[in-house]
Design an enzyme around this catalytic site. Sequence first.
Site, PDB file in Angstrom:
ATOM      1  N   HIS A 108       0.634  -1.206  -0.242  1.00  0.00           N
ATOM      2  CA  HIS A 108      -0.132   0.008   0.040  1.00  0.00           C
ATOM      3  C   HIS A 108       0.652   1.129  -0.384  1.00  0.00           C
ATOM      4  CE1 HIS A 108      -3.318   2.981   1.054  1.00  0.00           C
ATOM      5  NE2 HIS A 108      -3.097   3.092   1.508  1.00  0.00           N
ATOM      6  N   ASP A 140      -6.403  -8.345   6.223  1.00  0.00           N
ATOM      7  CA  ASP A 140      -7.578  -8.965   6.505  1.00  0.00           C
ATOM      8  C   ASP A 140      -8.789  -8.556   5.979  1.00  0.00           C
ATOM      9  OD1 ASP A 140      -7.754  -6.532   8.628  1.00  0.00           O
ATOM     10  OD2 ASP A 140      -7.070  -6.450   9.816  1.00  0.00           O
ATOM     11  N   GLU A 141      -9.981  -8.505   7.153  1.00  0.00           N
ATOM     12  CA  GLU A 141     -11.309  -8.091   6.659  1.00  0.00           C
ATOM     13  C   GLU A 141     -11.927  -6.707   6.422  1.00  0.00           C
ATOM     14  OE1 GLU A 141     -14.733 -10.906   7.432  1.00  0.00           O
ATOM     15  OE2 GLU A 141     -12.941 -12.165   8.127  1.00  0.00           O
ATOM     16  N   GLU A 173       8.410   0.749  -2.829  1.00  0.00           N
ATOM     17  CA  GLU A 173       7.110   0.130  -3.084  1.00  0.00           C
ATOM     18  C   GLU A 173       7.965  -1.096  -3.382  1.00  0.00           C
ATOM     19  OE1 GLU A 173       3.216   0.147  -4.329  1.00  0.00           O
ATOM     20  OE2 GLU A 173       3.322   1.917  -4.217  1.00  0.00           O
TER      21      GLU A 173
HETATM   22  C1  GRF Z   1       0.445   0.530  -6.057  1.00  0.00           C
HETATM   23  O1  GRF Z   1       0.479   1.724  -5.912  1.00  0.00           O
HETATM   24  C2  GRF Z   1      -0.208  -0.442  -4.846  1.00  0.00           C
HETATM   25  O2  GRF Z   1       1.039  -0.008  -3.989  1.00  0.00           O
HETATM   26  C3  GRF Z   1      -0.803  -0.153  -4.753  1.00  0.00           C
HETATM   27  O3  GRF Z   1      -1.551   0.285  -6.659  1.00  0.00           O
HETATM   28  C4  GRF Z   1      -0.475   0.151  -7.122  1.00  0.00           C
HETATM   29  C5  GRF Z   1       0.089  -0.893  -8.172  1.00  0.00           C
HETATM   30  O4  GRF Z   1       0.921  -0.892  -9.003  1.00  0.00           O
HETATM   31  N1  GRF Z   1      -2.134  -1.467  -4.195  1.00  0.00           N
HETATM   32  P1  GRF Z   1       1.336  -1.511  -9.740  1.00  0.00           P
HETATM   33  O5  GRF Z   1       0.374  -2.148 -10.812  1.00  0.00           O
HETATM   34  O6  GRF Z   1       2.087  -2.706  -8.632  1.00  0.00           O
HETATM   35  O7  GRF Z   1       2.605  -1.114 -10.743  1.00  0.00           O
END
Ligand code: GRF
Length: 201
Positions: A108, A140-141, A173
């Site tokens: 996220h 989780d939910e 990420e």
């Molecule tokens: C990312 O920013 C992730 O954190 C969010 O959705 C986006 C997905 O990007 N949940 P990608 O498809 O992995 O480039």
Amino acid sequence: MSQLGVLISGRGSNLQALIEAARAGALGGEIAVVISNVEAAGGLEQARRAGIPALFRDHRGRSREDYDGELVALLQQHHVSLVCLAGFLRRLSAAFISAFPGRIVNVHPSLLPAFPGLDAQRQAFQYGAKLSGATVHIVDEGLDSGPIVMQEAVAVRDDDTLESLAARILEVEHRIYPRAVRALLEGRYRIEGRRVVLEAA
Ligand code: GRF
């Protein structure tokens, strides 16, 4: 070798980071299947190029129960032991979550619990936060509410635009998601209440 399933809806840059980590032997397992609920998702093509089974399953016109049931069956057929959400834009049903207890993770683009939900980078930017970041958490939910596996902060600079901030968050990420997945696949963690305690490699 542990089998991973990845669910996507779009671009697939986090999927690509997982593919590259797997190729480098740094994921602790292999990606057995990629499933998208959007046919045009760029990630499907990336998976196919990497020789990974890549399936499109349309959710439209189907009940959540029926759709999630098919996804669970597909993941089980591929002997998946960890499900990674990588930009999968659907909430999972309770039945899906209980089919993989504690074994579904998501990445996220904010420092949870701040800014859950859609467009988290924009939420942080518009709020005027000085720090945001990225979080890998167990699903989780609730909405982005499960136990946190790994997190890294990204400073919001005075000269940032939403785009420049989002780009730096995305780099984080790509770095932390494969590392968190590896720790989970190798079983190098324990859960104490809400705390996920990682053990050294
Ligand atoms: C990312 O920013 C992730 O954190 C969010 O959705 C986006 C997905 O990007 N949940 P990608 O498809 O992995 O480039």
